[in-house]
Design a protein around this motif. Structure first.
Motif, PDB file in Angstrom:
ATOM      1  N   ARG A 158       4.290  18.402  12.784  1.00 27.56           N
ATOM      2  CA  ARG A 158       4.523  17.071  13.357  1.00 27.56           C
ATOM      3  C   ARG A 158       5.784  16.513  12.723  1.00 27.56           C
ATOM      4  O   ARG A 158       6.135  16.865  11.588  1.00 27.56           O
ATOM      5  CB  ARG A 158       3.336  16.141  13.109  1.00 27.56           C
ATOM      6  N   LEU A 159       6.453  15.664  13.483  1.00 26.67           N
ATOM      7  CA  LEU A 159       7.673  15.021  12.986  1.00 26.67           C
ATOM      8  C   LEU A 159       7.478  13.535  12.732  1.00 26.67           C
ATOM      9  O   LEU A 159       8.365  12.884  12.187  1.00 26.67           O
ATOM     10  CB  LEU A 159       8.825  15.250  13.967  1.00 26.67           C
ATOM     11  N   GLN A 160       6.339  13.000  13.124  1.00 24.53           N
ATOM     12  CA  GLN A 160       5.970  11.631  12.786  1.00 24.53           C
ATOM     13  C   GLN A 160       4.994  11.703  11.613  1.00 24.53           C
ATOM     14  O   GLN A 160       3.825  12.036  11.790  1.00 24.53           O
ATOM     15  CB  GLN A 160       5.321  10.939  13.982  1.00 24.53           C
ATOM     16  N   ILE A 161       5.481  11.418  10.405  1.00 20.65           N
ATOM     17  CA  ILE A 161       4.670  11.593   9.203  1.00 20.65           C
ATOM     18  C   ILE A 161       4.055  10.250   8.806  1.00 20.65           C
ATOM     19  O   ILE A 161       4.780   9.268   8.588  1.00 20.65           O
ATOM     20  CB  ILE A 161       5.509  12.133   8.037  1.00 20.65           C
ATOM     21  N   PRO A 162       2.722  10.176   8.707  1.00 19.66           N
ATOM     22  CA  PRO A 162       2.100   8.918   8.279  1.00 19.66           C
ATOM     23  C   PRO A 162       2.423   8.620   6.821  1.00 19.66           C
ATOM     24  O   PRO A 162       2.473   9.521   5.986  1.00 19.66           O
ATOM     25  CB  PRO A 162       0.606   9.170   8.487  1.00 19.66           C
ATOM     26  N   VAL A 163       2.642   7.348   6.524  1.00 20.18           N
ATOM     27  CA  VAL A 163       2.944   6.927   5.156  1.00 20.18           C
ATOM     28  C   VAL A 163       2.071   5.734   4.789  1.00 20.18           C
ATOM     29  O   VAL A 163       1.624   4.988   5.658  1.00 20.18           O
ATOM     30  CB  VAL A 163       4.438   6.551   4.988  1.00 20.18           C
ATOM     31  N   TYR A 164       1.826   5.589   3.508  1.00 20.34           N
ATOM     32  CA  TYR A 164       1.066   4.426   3.048  1.00 20.34           C
ATOM     33  C   TYR A 164       1.902   3.608   2.077  1.00 20.34           C
ATOM     34  O   TYR A 164       2.811   4.124   1.423  1.00 20.34           O
ATOM     35  CB  TYR A 164      -0.259   4.844   2.403  1.00 20.34           C
ATOM     36  N   SER A 165       1.598   2.337   1.999  1.00 22.40           N
ATOM     37  CA  SER A 165       2.299   1.449   1.093  1.00 22.40           C
ATOM     38  C   SER A 165       1.695   1.568  -0.297  1.00 22.40           C
ATOM     39  O   SER A 165       0.477   1.439  -0.480  1.00 22.40           O
ATOM     40  CB  SER A 165       2.207   0.001   1.575  1.00 22.40           C
ATOM     41  N   SER A 166       2.546   1.809  -1.273  1.00 18.41           N
ATOM     42  CA  SER A 166       2.100   2.053  -2.637  1.00 18.41           C
ATOM     43  C   SER A 166       2.069   0.754  -3.427  1.00 18.41           C
ATOM     44  O   SER A 166       3.109   0.192  -3.770  1.00 18.41           O
ATOM     45  CB  SER A 166       3.033   3.051  -3.316  1.00 18.41           C
ATOM     46  N   GLY A 167       0.883   0.286  -3.709  1.00 15.85           N
ATOM     47  CA  GLY A 167       0.754  -0.858  -4.600  1.00 15.85           C
ATOM     48  C   GLY A 167       0.548  -2.178  -3.905  1.00 15.85           C
ATOM     49  O   GLY A 167       0.988  -2.390  -2.777  1.00 15.85           O
ATOM     50  N   THR A 168      -0.151  -3.057  -4.595  1.00 17.16           N
ATOM     51  CA  THR A 168      -0.389  -4.428  -4.123  1.00 17.16           C
ATOM     52  C   THR A 168       0.079  -5.376  -5.223  1.00 17.16           C
ATOM     53  O   THR A 168      -0.690  -5.736  -6.110  1.00 17.16           O
ATOM     54  CB  THR A 168      -1.876  -4.648  -3.826  1.00 17.16           C
ATOM     55  N   PRO A 169       1.352  -5.749  -5.215  1.00 17.87           N
ATOM     56  CA  PRO A 169       1.884  -6.573  -6.296  1.00 17.87           C
ATOM     57  C   PRO A 169       1.242  -7.955  -6.330  1.00 17.87           C
ATOM     58  O   PRO A 169       0.804  -8.483  -5.317  1.00 17.87           O
ATOM     59  CB  PRO A 169       3.376  -6.664  -5.957  1.00 17.87           C
ATOM     60  N   GLY A 170       1.226  -8.508  -7.526  1.00 18.35           N
ATOM     61  CA  GLY A 170       0.662  -9.842  -7.709  1.00 18.35           C
ATOM     62  C   GLY A 170      -0.160  -9.894  -8.983  1.00 18.35           C
ATOM     63  O   GLY A 170      -0.716  -8.879  -9.416  1.00 18.35           O
ATOM     64  N   GLN A 171      -0.258 -11.074  -9.579  1.00 20.29           N
ATOM     65  CA  GLN A 171      -0.987 -11.250 -10.826  1.00 20.29           C
ATOM     66  C   GLN A 171      -2.407 -11.757 -10.615  1.00 20.29           C
ATOM     67  O   GLN A 171      -3.217 -11.739 -11.531  1.00 20.29           O
ATOM     68  CB  GLN A 171      -0.226 -12.238 -11.730  1.00 20.29           C
ATOM     69  N   THR A 172      -2.716 -12.213  -9.424  1.00 26.84           N
ATOM     70  CA  THR A 172      -4.049 -12.718  -9.127  1.00 26.84           C
ATOM     71  C   THR A 172      -4.623 -11.979  -7.929  1.00 26.84           C
ATOM     72  O   THR A 172      -3.895 -11.359  -7.145  1.00 26.84           O
ATOM     73  CB  THR A 172      -4.016 -14.220  -8.806  1.00 26.84           C
ATOM     74  N   GLU A 178      -2.867 -11.432  -0.387  1.00 27.35           N
ATOM     75  CA  GLU A 178      -1.769 -11.871   0.482  1.00 27.35           C
ATOM     76  C   GLU A 178      -0.753 -10.754   0.659  1.00 27.35           C
ATOM     77  O   GLU A 178      -0.198 -10.564   1.745  1.00 27.35           O
ATOM     78  CB  GLU A 178      -1.103 -13.113  -0.114  1.00 27.35           C
ATOM     79  N   GLY A 179      -0.506  -9.992  -0.420  1.00 31.00           N
ATOM     80  CA  GLY A 179       0.413  -8.869  -0.334  1.00 31.00           C
ATOM     81  C   GLY A 179      -0.089  -7.798   0.624  1.00 31.00           C
ATOM     82  O   GLY A 179       0.694  -7.210   1.380  1.00 31.00           O
ATOM     83  N   ILE A 180      -1.380  -7.552   0.616  1.00 30.71           N
ATOM     84  CA  ILE A 180      -1.960  -6.584   1.551  1.00 30.71           C
ATOM     85  C   ILE A 180      -1.747  -7.030   2.982  1.00 30.71           C
ATOM     86  O   ILE A 180      -1.377  -6.232   3.860  1.00 30.71           O
ATOM     87  CB  ILE A 180      -3.460  -6.389   1.258  1.00 30.71           C
ATOM     88  N   GLU A 181      -1.960  -8.299   3.240  1.00 25.73           N
ATOM     89  CA  GLU A 181      -1.768  -8.805   4.595  1.00 25.73           C
ATOM     90  C   GLU A 181      -0.318  -8.666   5.048  1.00 25.73           C
ATOM     91  O   GLU A 181      -0.045  -8.312   6.202  1.00 25.73           O
ATOM     92  CB  GLU A 181      -2.219 -10.272   4.667  1.00 25.73           C
ATOM     93  N   ARG A 182       0.626  -8.897   4.146  1.00 23.90           N
ATOM     94  CA  ARG A 182       2.038  -8.723   4.501  1.00 23.90           C
ATOM     95  C   ARG A 182       2.348  -7.267   4.812  1.00 23.90           C
ATOM     96  O   ARG A 182       3.072  -6.956   5.763  1.00 23.90           O
ATOM     97  CB  ARG A 182       2.935  -9.219   3.361  1.00 23.90           C
ATOM     98  N   VAL A 183       1.803  -6.365   4.001  1.00 22.57           N
ATOM     99  CA  VAL A 183       2.036  -4.939   4.216  1.00 22.57           C
ATOM    100  C   VAL A 183       1.489  -4.506   5.571  1.00 22.57           C
ATOM    101  O   VAL A 183       2.141  -3.765   6.322  1.00 22.57           O
ATOM    102  CB  VAL A 183       1.396  -4.119   3.078  1.00 22.57           C
ATOM    103  N   LEU A 184       0.302  -4.957   5.905  1.00 19.73           N
ATOM    104  CA  LEU A 184      -0.279  -4.611   7.204  1.00 19.73           C
ATOM    105  C   LEU A 184       0.545  -5.198   8.344  1.00 19.73           C
ATOM    106  O   LEU A 184       0.734  -4.551   9.385  1.00 19.73           O
ATOM    107  CB  LEU A 184      -1.725  -5.101   7.277  1.00 19.73           C
ATOM    108  N   ASP A 185       1.062  -6.397   8.147  1.00 15.28           N
ATOM    109  CA  ASP A 185       1.909  -7.018   9.172  1.00 15.28           C
ATOM    110  C   ASP A 185       3.217  -6.243   9.363  1.00 15.28           C
ATOM    111  O   ASP A 185       3.808  -6.270  10.449  1.00 15.28           O
ATOM    112  CB  ASP A 185       2.216  -8.467   8.802  1.00 15.28           C
TER     113      ASP A 185
END
Length: 401
Positions: A158-172, A178-185
């Motif tokens: 396949r030439l369309q390779i799935p990727v995931y976002s590494s990490g959920t930055p934030g101190q709380t 909120e970072g997860i929601e931005r990544v999904l968006d």
């Protein structure tokens, strides 16, 4: 065609802060551990699982030049003490490769590996240095034959390779959600979060909230960074099973706990992932024979480059084990090298994509043409070699002496 020169440049975000030397801004430290509650059993307290990291980002950019004008680029994983990698590349590996045909990649890989085998340097800095050169050699081969690396590796599944976002930055917890929601968006459907630091009940609460933030929009990957012993890992994985949207449990135990990984793998329906510290096919072979994981995580810039990562992926396939490309604090060279191997192997599960890649100084800013994320995938092209061109002005802004 002959190799005429091999060079290694240290790239660091410290340069953007006005530094010119790595030693002035290394800032080496262990990650901070979250404050413990007053629980009786706070969990692992020895912190042996924590690796040292610098205050900024650094890596090693390799260039291999030839007598017909073709230059290949590669990258060696070097988040800390990158001058060690630079020394190995320029003082040890370059002398044994000058004058050789860069297309003889397997032969040259074994020559590099043998330089330090007698001294037991078959993982770590030596394999990282080999990785950078090996990737550059594959880039040369692709440019010489005017073909993308994925085709030279045997063609694409396949030439369309799935990727995931590494990490959920934030101190709380709130900021991380909120970072997860931005990544999904942004188009990701898979996101990884960390745990393993602090009391296990506190970590369970964190992961529950991260899982809730992902909801039914995607999958959550959980990375413990080796923070649990087997008893706590067994407790923790029961929670992950119940959450329903957790795809894998990564580095639950110290990498040396082989029996623990075997027990954990056999105990759960959640995929057990391990292997970013496994840097050659021989240690991976032993892990697979012992049935210690469902998914192996070689890092192409640690595990001997494209050549050895391909061997690891093919070996894992023999055992019915999938693999996923581990991509740490690195440049597009790192990401693309892993994606090419992923395209050419049937058991590639997904690839990591460093958080902030689209906007960070180590990401798309280093390319003349940015890599695009569409529906959680990166598409590989027909461009020769790695298929990317560096923005040399941007690279120059990161080079440290």
């Amino acid at each position: 065609m002959k190799i005429t020169d091999i060079t290694c440049d240290i790239l660091s975000t410290a340069r953007q802060q006005g530094a010119t030397r790595y030693e002035d801004t290394a800032g080496l430290k262990f990650p901070q551990v979250a404050s413990q509650s007053t629980q009786t059993f706070p969990g692992r307290a020895d912190m042996r699982h924590l690796c040292v990291y610098p205050s900024g980002r650094s890596t090693a950019l390799i260039r291999v030049r030839t007598d017909n004008g073709i230059e290949g680029i590669g990258e060696a994983h070097a988040p800390a003490a990158p001058r060690v990698v630079k020394t190995i590349v320029e003082d040890l590996l370059r002398p044994v490769l000058i004058g050789e045909d860069p297309r003889s990649i397997d032969v040259l890989w074994e020559r590099m590996f043998s330089t330090m085998r007698l001294r037991s340097h078959t993982q770590g800095f030596t394999l990282e240095a080999i990785a950078g050169i090996d990737i550059a050699l594959w880039d040369i081969r692709g440019k010489y034959y005017n073909e993308p690396i994925w085709r030279l590796l045997g063609g694409p599944y396949r030439l369309q390779i799935p990727v995931y976002s590494s990490g959920t930055p934030g101190q709380t917890i709130e900021s991380r959600c909120e970072g997860i929601e931005r990544v999904l968006d942004e188009g990701f459907s898979v996101v990884k979060t960390s745990c393993g630091r602090g009391a296990i009940d506190e970590q369970m609460h964190v992961v529950r909230e991260m899982s809730r933030a992902v909801g039914d929009r995607g999958k959550l990957l959980v990375d413990a960074h080796g923070g649990f012993d087997i008893k706590d890992a067994l407790r923790f994985v029961r929670l992950l099973e119940d959450l329903g949207n957790v795809e894998w449990f990564e580095d639950a135990l110290l990498p040396e706990d082989h029996q623990g990984y075997r027990q954990l793998t056999q105990s759960t329906s959640v995929r057990i992932a391990v292997g970013e510290t496994d840097c050659n096919r021989y240690v991976v072979r032993d892990r697979l024979l012992n049935e210690e994981c469902d998914l192996i995580l070689p890092d192409v810039c640690r595990a001997g480059g494209i050549s050895e990562t391909l061997r690891i992926a093919q070996l894992a396939d023999v055992f019915g084990v999938s693999w996923a490309s581990h991509v740490s604090t690195s440049t597009p060279v790192h990401l693309m090298a892993g994606l090419h191997v992923g395209a050419a192997t049937p058991n590639c599960f997904i690839s990591e994509c460093p958080s902030g890649f689209a906007r960070g100084p180590f990401g798309n800013e280093l390319l003349t043409e940015p890599l695009l994320l569409e529906n959680g995938h990166v598409a590989l092209s027909e461009e020769p070699g790695l298929g990317i061109t560096l923005n040399e002005d941007a690279v120059a802004q990161l080079i440290l002496s």
